[in-house]
Design an enzyme around this catalytic site. Structure first.
Site, PDB file in Angstrom:
ATOM      1  N   SER A 241      38.646  19.763  78.772  1.00 46.77           N
ATOM      2  CA  SER A 241      39.529  19.318  77.692  1.00 46.77           C
ATOM      3  C   SER A 241      38.797  18.451  76.666  1.00 46.77           C
ATOM      4  CB  SER A 241      40.742  18.574  78.268  1.00 46.77           C
ATOM      5  OG  SER A 241      41.270  19.276  79.362  1.00 46.77           O
TER       6      SER A 241
ATOM      7  N   HIS B 141      41.774  24.422  76.782  1.00 45.24           N
ATOM      8  CA  HIS B 141      43.195  24.770  76.758  1.00 45.24           C
ATOM      9  C   HIS B 141      43.859  24.033  75.601  1.00 45.24           C
ATOM     10  CE1 HIS B 141      44.545  20.866  78.496  1.00 45.24           C
ATOM     11  NE2 HIS B 141      43.311  20.877  78.950  1.00 45.24           N
TER      12      HIS B 141
END
Lengths: 68, 242
Positions: free
Chosen positions: B121, B144
């Site tokens: 992330s 993501h």
């Protein structure tokens, strides 16, 4: 606050938030250290915050050592 | 436990120090034998990147307010010639992560990152912020969409804010790595790669193949790359050093 992480919210914010509360950051030897305060008032090193790799070789900063 | 033999030579400790805190403060001023100065400093980014809100104590966190001044100190100290960033992070606060990434990207000294274990992330922009990035073959990076934790007030505004935040992350990664924006978005919004989620888990070699990370490698490779950068810096500066 926006958290960008693959973890689920309950993993970061558990319902039961106990323990670890005796850990403080203290300055010792000019370095910042996370240390757990023991029952007798001494501190036990948990983690050293330093960018100098040589600091991590010093015995007094190694995790578990007691700062008296 | 209290009566550890004192190892320091220039101990100024008074035997009747009133409290243990005083003792620690005094010890802090004593002369501890110094190891030789390292010209390469190490910044490890572990666990959650903590932002404006302190996370519950069972989270292992990296606090930006600790790291930002350290980065300034590294920039200022003439003895420090290079910086290695070690990453094993599950992500965390977007603003704190971007702050760290921007600081690392704008340091004038050579910087190299190694992704170990995971750089998920918000770890992705931090990993690519350095001059050169490495990933060990077993490490993974989860890419993501940015999501929200906590209370949602005013859904349309929040969605727009999230979307803009996500664009900032994408822009940073695209500008500081060799990955194409379309490819990064493809990975970010891919379906079927992660169970019950959208996104992609990119492993070592794939991260290099996509252009996200520069090279697969570990400590040896990172150190030799950094030494190479430091060497070329020195020769570029010429002989005059004040």
């Amino acid at each position: 606050m926006i958290l960008y992480t693959p973890l689920a919210q309950h993993e970061i914010f558990p319902d039961d938030q106990e323990g670890f509360s005796n850990v403080e950051h203290i300055a010792y030897g000019g370095r910042m250290i996370y240390a757990a305060r023991m029952k007798d008032g001494t501190y036990q090193v948990q983690q050293l915050v330093s960018t100098d790799p040589q600091d991590y070789l010093r015995a007094e900063f190694s995790p578990g050592s007691i700062l008296s | 436990m209290n009566n550890n033999p004192e190892e320091n030579e220039n101990q100024e400790d008074k035997p009747n120090a009133s409290s243990i805190v005083e003792k620690i403060q005094q010890l802090g001023q004593s002369n501890i034998p110094q190891a030789p100065d390292s010209n390469i400093h190490v910044l490890s980014i572990i666990g959650q990147v903590e932002g404006h809100i302190q996370l519950p104590p069972q989270n292992k966190t990296t606090k930006y307010e600790h790291l930002l001044p350290q980065l300034i100190a590294i920039e200022q100290n003439p003895k420090i010639e290079g910086l290695i960033i070690l990453l094993n992070t599950v992500g965390g606060d977007v603003e704190a992560g971007l702050a760290l990434a921007e600081m690392i990207a704008s340091i004038s000294k050579p910087t190299v990152s190694i992704v170990l274990g995971g750089g998920h992330s918000i770890g992705v922009p931090i990993a690519v912020a350095t001059d050169y990035s490495f990933i060990v073959p077993t490490a993974t990076m989860t890419i993501h969409p940015v999501r929200l934790t906590g209370l949602v007030i005013g859904v349309p505004q929040t969605f727009e804010y999230l979307d803009k935040m996500q664009d900032r992350v994408i822009q940073f990664v695209v500008e500081h790595s060799n990955i194409k924006e379309e490819k990064f978005k493809d990975l970010m919004f891919a379906k079927g790669n992660l169970t019950r989620d959208i996104g992609t888990n990119v492993v070592g070699k794939d991260a290099v193949a996509y252009g996200l990370i520069d090279q697969v490698g570990g400590v040896k490779d990172a150190m030799s790359k950094l030494t190479e950068f430091i060497g070329s810096n020195d020769s570029a500066e010429g002989g005059v050093i004040q």
